[in-house]
Enzyme design. Structure first.
Site, PDB file in Angstrom:
ATOM      1  N   VAL A  83       0.890  -1.153   0.000  1.00  0.00           N
ATOM      2  CA  VAL A  83       0.000   0.000   0.000  1.00  0.00           C
ATOM      3  C   VAL A  83       0.927   1.202   0.000  1.00  0.00           C
ATOM      4  O   VAL A  83       1.609   1.470   0.987  1.00  0.00           O
ATOM      5  CB  VAL A  83      -0.922   0.027   1.233  1.00  0.00           C
ATOM      6  CG1 VAL A  83      -1.861   1.234   1.154  1.00  0.00           C
ATOM      7  CG2 VAL A  83      -1.722  -1.260   1.337  1.00  0.00           C
ATOM      8  N   GLU A  84       0.972   1.912  -1.112  1.00  0.00           N
ATOM      9  CA  GLU A  84       1.911   3.031  -1.262  1.00  0.00           C
ATOM     10  C   GLU A  84       1.167   4.350  -1.101  1.00  0.00           C
ATOM     11  O   GLU A  84       0.150   4.589  -1.735  1.00  0.00           O
ATOM     12  CB  GLU A  84       2.586   2.966  -2.631  1.00  0.00           C
ATOM     13  CG  GLU A  84       3.394   1.690  -2.840  1.00  0.00           C
ATOM     14  CD  GLU A  84       4.325   1.796  -4.026  1.00  0.00           C
ATOM     15  OE1 GLU A  84       5.101   2.768  -4.093  1.00  0.00           O
ATOM     16  OE2 GLU A  84       4.272   0.908  -4.898  1.00  0.00           O
ATOM     17  N   GLY A  85       1.712   5.208  -0.241  1.00  0.00           N
ATOM     18  CA  GLY A  85       1.073   6.472   0.048  1.00  0.00           C
ATOM     19  C   GLY A  85       0.230   6.389   1.301  1.00  0.00           C
ATOM     20  O   GLY A  85      -0.990   6.264   1.236  1.00  0.00           O
ATOM     21  N   ASN A  92      -5.479   7.343   1.865  1.00  0.00           N
ATOM     22  CA  ASN A  92      -5.448   6.433   0.726  1.00  0.00           C
ATOM     23  C   ASN A  92      -6.608   5.438   0.872  1.00  0.00           C
ATOM     24  O   ASN A  92      -6.705   4.749   1.884  1.00  0.00           O
ATOM     25  CB  ASN A  92      -4.109   5.695   0.696  1.00  0.00           C
ATOM     26  CG  ASN A  92      -3.928   4.842  -0.548  1.00  0.00           C
ATOM     27  OD1 ASN A  92      -4.872   4.246  -1.056  1.00  0.00           O
ATOM     28  ND2 ASN A  92      -2.699   4.768  -1.023  1.00  0.00           N
ATOM     29  N   GLU A 188      10.534   2.160  -8.738  1.00  0.00           N
ATOM     30  CA  GLU A 188       9.198   2.709  -8.511  1.00  0.00           C
ATOM     31  C   GLU A 188       8.333   2.628  -9.766  1.00  0.00           C
ATOM     32  O   GLU A 188       7.164   2.260  -9.699  1.00  0.00           O
ATOM     33  CB  GLU A 188       9.294   4.173  -8.060  1.00  0.00           C
ATOM     34  CG  GLU A 188       7.971   4.796  -7.665  1.00  0.00           C
ATOM     35  CD  GLU A 188       7.378   4.176  -6.409  1.00  0.00           C
ATOM     36  OE1 GLU A 188       6.134   4.121  -6.312  1.00  0.00           O
ATOM     37  OE2 GLU A 188       8.146   3.739  -5.534  1.00  0.00           O
TER      38      GLU A 188
END
Length: 487
Positions: A83-85, A92, A188
Site C-alpha cells: 500500500v503506497e502512500g 489512501n 518505482e
C-alpha cells in the site's frame, strides 16, 4: 387441450433455436476483467442502481495483478505488494480497506540503506560514501520537482527524467550511482529514467497527496482479499465467503467485442456470445496493445495511437528459499542493494524475516529488459545468476536455495506486464484519450487514472471514475466526454 399442447411444443422448439433466449433481457453492462478496477467499476454501477451486470474474467480467480502465490509454505505476493502512500494529509482508500480487513502490513524502512549497499566485489561500500551519493540524488530530485511544477500543465514541454539529470550534470554512470538511480526510479516506475516523464513523476502525486510511507502486505489471505471485500459488497456469496453470484463468470477469455449504436456483442474463446447495452473493458494497457481482443469495427485511430504511446512496465520480484539464513538481520538490514557495472542486474534485495519469520526467504527485484530476459530463460539459469551475485556479497560458502519462484507477468497474455508507466511524449491530452469511451465501449484500469497510474489505488479510483461516466450516459444522457485541447 390440443391447442395448449401445440403451444408448448412450439415454445420448446423456439427456445431450442434461441428465440426465447433473445427475448430475455441481457445484462445492461458487461465488464471485461475482474481485477481491482473491474470490480470497483462494477460495485459503483451496482450502487447507482445498474445491477444488471455480467463480469467476464479470463482467469480462474478475481484480483488481476494483485495475486498471492503459495511458496515455501507461505503466501507471497507476486504482483502488487505494497500500500503506497500512507500517513499523509489525505487517506489512501486502499489503506482504509486494508485497515478495515486488518491485513498484516509492515512498514518499509529504507532509512538505513546507506549501510547496506554492496560493491560488485569486495563487500560493502563505506556508508559515508553511499550517503553522499544518496544526498546528490535527493538534491537532483528536489530540483526536478521545482522544475516540473513550473512547466505548463498541458504537458507539451515535458522532458524525460534523464534529460533533467543531464541538465543538472548528474548522469549516473558509476556502479554506485546507477544502483541508487535504479532504486529511486526503475524500482518505482518499472522503467528507466530515459523513457519516464519528468512532469508526471516529480513529484509523485501518490506520495504528495497520501503520504510518503509504504506498507508491505504479508497476510495469509493475500492482498487480493481487498478486491474480494469490494466484490462481497454487491455480489452474492455462500457461507464460506465464496462468490457464487451468476453475474461473474471465470475462465471466460474475451476475444471479440462488436459494438454499434444499438449495443455490443462480446464473444469469448469458448464460443460463448453475450449481448449488452454497454461494455466496460478493464484489461491492462499491455493487453490493449496486443491482438487478444478484436474490436469490430476497429477502434478509431486517435484511440489506438493513444493506447500504443503509453508504456506497460514489467516489475519482477524473484523469491528464493534457503535452508538457513546467512544475511544480516535486525533493524536497518531488511533492504540492501547490489551495485553492478551492469545497470539493473539483480539490484534490489530484501529479506522478509519480519513479514515471514523463519521462512529464510530472500526477494530480489528486477525490471524492464532484465525482467523480459529472465522470463525467457529457465529458472535454473536465474538461480545460478542470483547465486553468483549473492556469493559476491556474502562469500562462497553460502548454501544453494532449495526453491525459486519467478513470476512471468510479461509472458502472460492476460496481463503483458505489471503496471503502466507514463512515458515522455504522452501529455494529458493523450491521457484523456486513453480513458475516453468509444461509443458504447468504456475503458478503465490503473492506466486511466491520471494522477495515480501504476498504483492499486489508481485502479480502484479509475473503476469508480469510469463507472460514473457510464452512469451519466445511461441515466442522464451525458454521453459526450470532454477532452481538453492539446495546446
Amino acid at each position: 387441450m390440443l391447442r395448449a399442447a401445440l403451444l408448448t411444443i412450439l415454445l420448446v422448439a423456439f427456445e431450442g433455436h434461441g428465440v426465447m433466449a433473445r427475448s430475455k433481457p441481457g445484462p445492461t453492462v458487461i465488464i471485461v476483467g475482474a481485477g481491482m478496477s473491474g470490480i470497483s467499476a462494477a460495485k459503483t454501477l451496482s450502487e447507482a442502481g445498474i445491477k444488471n451486470l455480467l463480469i467476464l474474467e479470463a482467469t480462474g480467480r478475481i484480483g488481476g495483478r494483485i495475486h498471492k502465490t503459495e511458496f515455501a509454505g507461505v503466501n507471497v505476493e507476486t504482483g502488487a505488494s505494497w500500500v503506497e502512500g500512507v500517513n499523509g494529509q489525505e487517506l489512501n482508500p486502499i489503506w482504509n480497506l486494508a485497515r478495515k480487513l486488518k491485513l498484516r502490513t509492515f512498514f518499509s524502512d529504507f532509512e538505513n540503506i546507506s549501510a547496506n549497499v554492496y560493491q560488485q566485489v569486495n563487500g560493502l561500500y563505506d556508508a559515508t560514501v553511499v550517503q553522499a551519493a544518496l544526498d546528490r540524488a535527493v538534491n537532483v530530485s528536489k530540483a526536478a520537482a521545482v522544475f516540473s511544477e513550473a512547466l505548463p500543465p498541458s504537458g507539451l514541454e515535458d522532458i524525460s527524467v534523464l534529460t533533467f539529470q543531464r541538465l543538472q550534470k548528474h548522469v549516473p554512470s558509476t556502479a554506485l550511482d546507477m544502483v541508487i538511480d535504479y532504486s529511486n526510479h526503475d524500482g518505482e516506475f518499472g522503467e528507466p529514467p530515459r523513457v519516464t516523464s519528468l512532469q508526471n513523476t516529480e513529484p509523485i502525486p501518490t506520495f504528495t497527496n497520501f503520504g510518503e510511507d509504504l506498507y508491505q502486505v504479508a497476510d495469509p489471505r493475500g492482498y487480493e482479499s481487498v478486491v474480494h471485500e469490494l466484490a462481497h459488497q454487491f455480489l452474492g456469496f455462500d457461507a464460506k465467503g465464496t462468490i457464487t453470484d451468476p453475474r461473474i463468470k471465470l475462465n471466460k477469455v474475451v476475444n471479440r467485442i462488436e459494438y454499434s449504436r444499438s449495443g455490443v456483442i462480446v464473444e469469448t474463446e469458448d464460443g460463448s456470445t453475450y449481448k449488452s447495452d454497454y461494455v466496460m473493458v478493464s484489461t491492462s494497457i499491455g493487453v490493449l496493445q496486443t491482438s487478444l481482443i478484436k474490436f469490430e469495427p476497429d477502434l478509431p485511430t486517435w484511440k489506438i495511437l493513444a493506447i500504443y504511446q503509453f508504456s506497460m512496465a514489467v516489475y519482477t520480484r524473484i523469491f528464493l528459499k534457503f535452508p538457513y539464513k546467512f544475511w544480516p538481520s535486525g533493524n536497518g538490514t531488511e533492504y540492501f542493494l547490489y551495485a553492478s557495472d551492469r545497470r539493473g542486474y539483480y539490484p534490489i534485495w530484501q529479506h522478509v524475516e519480519y513479514e515471514y519469520p523463519g521462512s529464510n526467504i530472500l526477494i530480489v527485484t528486477v525490471s524492464d529488459e532484465e525482467s523480459r530476459r529472465i522470463e525467457q530463460q529457465p529458472d535454473s539459469t536465474t538461480k545460478d545468476e542470483t547465486m553468483e551475485v549473492l556469493r559476491n556479497m556474502f562469500g562462497e560458502n553460502i548454501p544453494e536455495p532449495t526453491d525459486i519462484l519467478v513470476p512471468r507477468w510479461w509472458s502472460n497474455r492476460f496481463y503483458r506486464g505489471t503496471y503502466s508507466n507514463w512515458p515522455i511524449g504522452v501529455s494529458r491530452y493523450e491521457f484523456d484519450q486513453i480513458r475516453a469511451p468509444v461509443g458504447r465501449v468504456y475503458f478503465t484500469g490503473e492506466h486511466t487514472s491520471q494522477p495515480y497510474s501504476g498504483y492499486v489505488h489508481g485502479a480502484y479510483l479509475a473503476g469508480i471514475d469510469s463507472a460514473l461516466m457510464m452512469v451519466g450516459c445511461i441515466k442522464y444522457g451525458s454521453c459526450d466526454v470532454q477532452i481538453e485541447p492539446k495546446a
